[in-house]
Enzyme design. Sequence first.
Site, PDB file in Angstrom:
ATOM      1  N   PHE A 175      35.316  34.580  49.814  1.00 60.65           N
ATOM      2  CA  PHE A 175      35.780  35.915  50.136  1.00 60.65           C
ATOM      3  C   PHE A 175      34.459  36.882  49.240  1.00 60.65           C
ATOM      4  O   PHE A 175      34.664  37.872  49.533  1.00 60.65           O
ATOM      5  CB  PHE A 175      36.906  36.146  49.782  1.00 60.65           C
ATOM      6  CG  PHE A 175      37.548  35.728  48.495  1.00 60.65           C
ATOM      7  CD1 PHE A 175      37.029  36.882  47.527  1.00 60.65           C
ATOM      8  CD2 PHE A 175      38.171  34.747  47.852  1.00 60.65           C
ATOM      9  CE1 PHE A 175      37.468  36.512  46.010  1.00 60.65           C
ATOM     10  CE2 PHE A 175      38.464  34.433  46.786  1.00 60.65           C
ATOM     11  CZ  PHE A 175      38.088  35.474  45.617  1.00 60.65           C
ATOM     12  N   ARG A 231      50.633  47.599  44.120  1.00 62.26           N
ATOM     13  CA  ARG A 231      50.284  46.791  45.452  1.00 62.26           C
ATOM     14  C   ARG A 231      51.681  46.414  46.156  1.00 62.26           C
ATOM     15  O   ARG A 231      51.690  46.517  47.475  1.00 62.26           O
ATOM     16  CB  ARG A 231      49.713  45.553  45.038  1.00 62.26           C
ATOM     17  CG  ARG A 231      48.220  45.672  44.517  1.00 62.26           C
ATOM     18  CD  ARG A 231      47.746  44.506  43.620  1.00 62.26           C
ATOM     19  NE  ARG A 231      46.341  44.570  43.331  1.00 62.26           N
ATOM     20  CZ  ARG A 231      45.743  43.607  42.678  1.00 62.26           C
ATOM     21  NH1 ARG A 231      46.288  42.701  42.134  1.00 62.26           N
ATOM     22  NH2 ARG A 231      44.509  43.740  42.249  1.00 62.26           N
ATOM     23  N   LYS A 244      40.498  51.412  44.316  1.00 56.15           N
ATOM     24  CA  LYS A 244      39.722  50.736  45.222  1.00 56.15           C
ATOM     25  C   LYS A 244      39.298  51.636  46.356  1.00 56.15           C
ATOM     26  O   LYS A 244      40.350  52.711  46.731  1.00 56.15           O
ATOM     27  CB  LYS A 244      40.068  49.512  45.587  1.00 56.15           C
ATOM     28  CG  LYS A 244      40.002  48.525  44.257  1.00 56.15           C
ATOM     29  CD  LYS A 244      40.263  47.026  44.888  1.00 56.15           C
ATOM     30  CE  LYS A 244      40.270  46.024  43.954  1.00 56.15           C
ATOM     31  NZ  LYS A 244      40.700  44.634  44.241  1.00 56.15           N
ATOM     32  N   HIS A 261      42.031  47.462  40.800  1.00 60.26           N
ATOM     33  CA  HIS A 261      41.887  46.501  40.011  1.00 60.26           C
ATOM     34  C   HIS A 261      42.014  46.738  38.614  1.00 60.26           C
ATOM     35  O   HIS A 261      42.157  47.858  38.078  1.00 60.26           O
ATOM     36  CB  HIS A 261      40.190  46.381  40.049  1.00 60.26           C
ATOM     37  CG  HIS A 261      39.482  45.643  38.766  1.00 60.26           C
ATOM     38  ND1 HIS A 261      39.496  44.069  38.921  1.00 60.26           N
ATOM     39  CD2 HIS A 261      39.121  45.868  37.586  1.00 60.26           C
ATOM     40  CE1 HIS A 261      39.120  43.761  37.756  1.00 60.26           C
ATOM     41  NE2 HIS A 261      38.732  44.904  37.031  1.00 60.26           N
ATOM     42  N   GLU A 316      33.501  45.223  31.434  1.00 62.68           N
ATOM     43  CA  GLU A 316      33.851  46.074  32.306  1.00 62.68           C
ATOM     44  C   GLU A 316      33.544  47.578  32.199  1.00 62.68           C
ATOM     45  O   GLU A 316      32.825  48.458  32.998  1.00 62.68           O
ATOM     46  CB  GLU A 316      34.950  45.704  33.303  1.00 62.68           C
ATOM     47  CG  GLU A 316      35.011  44.237  33.800  1.00 62.68           C
ATOM     48  CD  GLU A 316      36.392  44.031  34.389  1.00 62.68           C
ATOM     49  OE1 GLU A 316      37.175  44.809  34.600  1.00 62.68           O
ATOM     50  OE2 GLU A 316      36.372  42.747  34.829  1.00 62.68           O
ATOM     51  N   ASN A 374      43.892  45.685  48.503  1.00 61.81           N
ATOM     52  CA  ASN A 374      44.734  45.497  47.468  1.00 61.81           C
ATOM     53  C   ASN A 374      44.759  46.418  46.409  1.00 61.81           C
ATOM     54  O   ASN A 374      45.401  46.577  45.319  1.00 61.81           O
ATOM     55  CB  ASN A 374      45.045  44.182  46.880  1.00 61.81           C
ATOM     56  CG  ASN A 374      43.954  43.767  46.043  1.00 61.81           C
ATOM     57  OD1 ASN A 374      42.977  44.391  45.895  1.00 61.81           O
ATOM     58  ND2 ASN A 374      43.907  42.618  45.322  1.00 61.81           N
ATOM     59  N   ARG A 406      48.373  45.540  34.031  1.00 59.66           N
ATOM     60  CA  ARG A 406      48.080  44.399  35.375  1.00 59.66           C
ATOM     61  C   ARG A 406      49.536  44.387  35.917  1.00 59.66           C
ATOM     62  O   ARG A 406      49.854  44.081  37.448  1.00 59.66           O
ATOM     63  CB  ARG A 406      47.652  43.037  34.933  1.00 59.66           C
ATOM     64  CG  ARG A 406      46.220  43.075  34.802  1.00 59.66           C
ATOM     65  CD  ARG A 406      45.333  41.836  34.520  1.00 59.66           C
ATOM     66  NE  ARG A 406      45.841  40.662  35.303  1.00 59.66           N
ATOM     67  CZ  ARG A 406      44.859  40.325  36.296  1.00 59.66           C
ATOM     68  NH1 ARG A 406      43.959  41.098  36.539  1.00 59.66           N
ATOM     69  NH2 ARG A 406      45.279  39.458  36.995  1.00 59.66           N
ATOM     70  N   THR A 450      48.298  39.899  42.897  1.00 57.34           N
ATOM     71  CA  THR A 450      46.966  39.963  43.784  1.00 57.34           C
ATOM     72  C   THR A 450      47.133  40.214  45.057  1.00 57.34           C
ATOM     73  O   THR A 450      46.574  40.965  46.014  1.00 57.34           O
ATOM     74  CB  THR A 450      46.136  38.789  43.573  1.00 57.34           C
ATOM     75  OG1 THR A 450      45.854  38.542  41.938  1.00 57.34           O
ATOM     76  CG2 THR A 450      44.856  38.954  43.968  1.00 57.34           C
ATOM     77  N   TYR A 471      32.060  41.579  40.072  1.00 59.12           N
ATOM     78  CA  TYR A 471      32.818  40.343  40.529  1.00 59.12           C
ATOM     79  C   TYR A 471      32.122  38.996  40.551  1.00 59.12           C
ATOM     80  O   TYR A 471      32.266  37.801  41.386  1.00 59.12           O
ATOM     81  CB  TYR A 471      33.144  40.484  41.885  1.00 59.12           C
ATOM     82  CG  TYR A 471      34.269  41.518  42.232  1.00 59.12           C
ATOM     83  CD1 TYR A 471      35.589  41.308  41.671  1.00 59.12           C
ATOM     84  CD2 TYR A 471      34.212  42.686  42.997  1.00 59.12           C
ATOM     85  CE1 TYR A 471      36.607  42.068  41.810  1.00 59.12           C
ATOM     86  CE2 TYR A 471      35.317  43.567  43.096  1.00 59.12           C
ATOM     87  CZ  TYR A 471      36.569  43.328  42.462  1.00 59.12           C
ATOM     88  OH  TYR A 471      37.584  43.993  42.555  1.00 59.12           O
TER      89      TYR A 471
HETATM   90  P1  IDP Z   1      43.056  40.499  40.649  1.00 56.46           P
HETATM   91  O1  IDP Z   1      42.235  41.598  41.413  1.00 56.46           O
HETATM   92  O2  IDP Z   1      44.479  40.570  40.904  1.00 56.46           O
HETATM   93  O3  IDP Z   1      42.724  40.277  39.154  1.00 56.46           O
HETATM   94  P2  IDP Z   1      41.141  38.202  41.258  1.00 56.46           P
HETATM   95  O4  IDP Z   1      41.655  36.907  41.528  1.00 56.46           O
HETATM   96  O5  IDP Z   1      40.662  38.393  40.115  1.00 56.46           O
HETATM   97  O6  IDP Z   1      42.707  39.267  41.554  1.00 56.46           O
HETATM   98  O7  IDP Z   1      40.479  38.495  42.565  1.00 56.46           O
HETATM   99  C1  IDP Z   1      39.691  39.594  42.557  1.00 56.46           C
HETATM  100  C2  IDP Z   1      39.664  40.543  43.836  1.00 56.46           C
HETATM  101  O8  IDP Z   1      39.167  39.624  44.900  1.00 56.46           O
HETATM  102  C3  IDP Z   1      41.245  40.518  44.249  1.00 56.46           C
HETATM  103  O9  IDP Z   1      41.673  41.940  43.922  1.00 56.46           O
HETATM  104  C4  IDP Z   1      40.765  40.664  45.853  1.00 56.46           C
HETATM  105  O10 IDP Z   1      40.545  41.990  46.141  1.00 56.46           O
HETATM  106  C5  IDP Z   1      39.847  39.765  46.472  1.00 56.46           C
HETATM  107  N1  IDP Z   1      40.515  38.648  46.431  1.00 56.46           N
HETATM  108  C6  IDP Z   1      40.859  37.631  45.581  1.00 56.46           C
HETATM  109  N2  IDP Z   1      41.231  36.343  46.363  1.00 56.46           N
HETATM  110  C7  IDP Z   1      41.101  36.624  47.671  1.00 56.46           C
HETATM  111  C8  IDP Z   1      41.280  35.999  48.763  1.00 56.46           C
HETATM  112  O11 IDP Z   1      41.861  34.702  48.922  1.00 56.46           O
HETATM  113  N3  IDP Z   1      40.751  36.527  49.930  1.00 56.46           N
HETATM  114  C9  IDP Z   1      40.241  37.947  50.048  1.00 56.46           C
HETATM  115  N4  IDP Z   1      40.101  38.413  48.852  1.00 56.46           N
HETATM  116  C10 IDP Z   1      40.364  37.980  47.737  1.00 56.46           C
HETATM  117 MG    MG Z   2      40.606  39.779  38.513  1.00 61.37          MG
END
Ligand code: IDP
Ligand code: MG
Length: 146
Positions: free
Chosen positions: A53, A98, A5, A111, A122, A108, A81, A87, A45
């Site tokens: 968010f 992370r 990212k 992805h 994707e 974070n 992962r 996350t 997304y």
């Molecule tokens: P992941 O990246 O670990 O698969 P997901 O739940 O798929 O997590 O969320 C996608 C991305 O959205 C996260 O990596 C993060 O950048 C962002 N994200 C997820 N939840 C939040 C939140 O509660 N606040 C801000 N950003 C979030």
């Molecule tokens: Mg995800």
Amino acid sequence: MIIVKPDAVQRGLTGEIIKRFEARGLKIIGLKLLQVERALAEKHYDVHRERPFFASLVAYITSAPVVVMALEGTDAIAAARATIGATTPSEAAPGSIRGDFGLEIGRNLAHGSDSVENGEIEVANFFSDAELLSGWPRAVDGWVFE
Ligand code: IDP
Ligand code: MG
């Protein structure tokens, strides 16, 4: 499908992050630098479209260049992962990307696709067929895959 990212690219962590997937034995079949356009970010997304968010997430992922990577390997989704970590970086295990380099969910670093099906979608969103070298004979394959 991995995305290094914008925060990770800006912080000079691209090589460090690629290195971890490579060292684990995952095979790179696609790799490039690009700046994600809004339409592609929203598509990538889409599952989060209704979340509060979403706007900041799209702004984040389009804010600077990213490095995208398509990987292959045994249980590649789970392995990648786990290498990325939870996350929320402040809760991610030390040793994960992370957990070693991040603190906040909105920064974070990486992805990773959450299923083979989503991974294929994707990869197709980010790469043309000509940009993917699936099945190239890597010299160490016999020492990574039994
Ligand atoms: P992941 O990246 O670990 O698969 P997901 O739940 O798929 O997590 O969320 C996608 C991305 O959205 C996260 O990596 C993060 O950048 C962002 N994200 C997820 N939840 C939040 C939140 O509660 N606040 C801000 N950003 C979030
Ligand atoms: Mg995800």
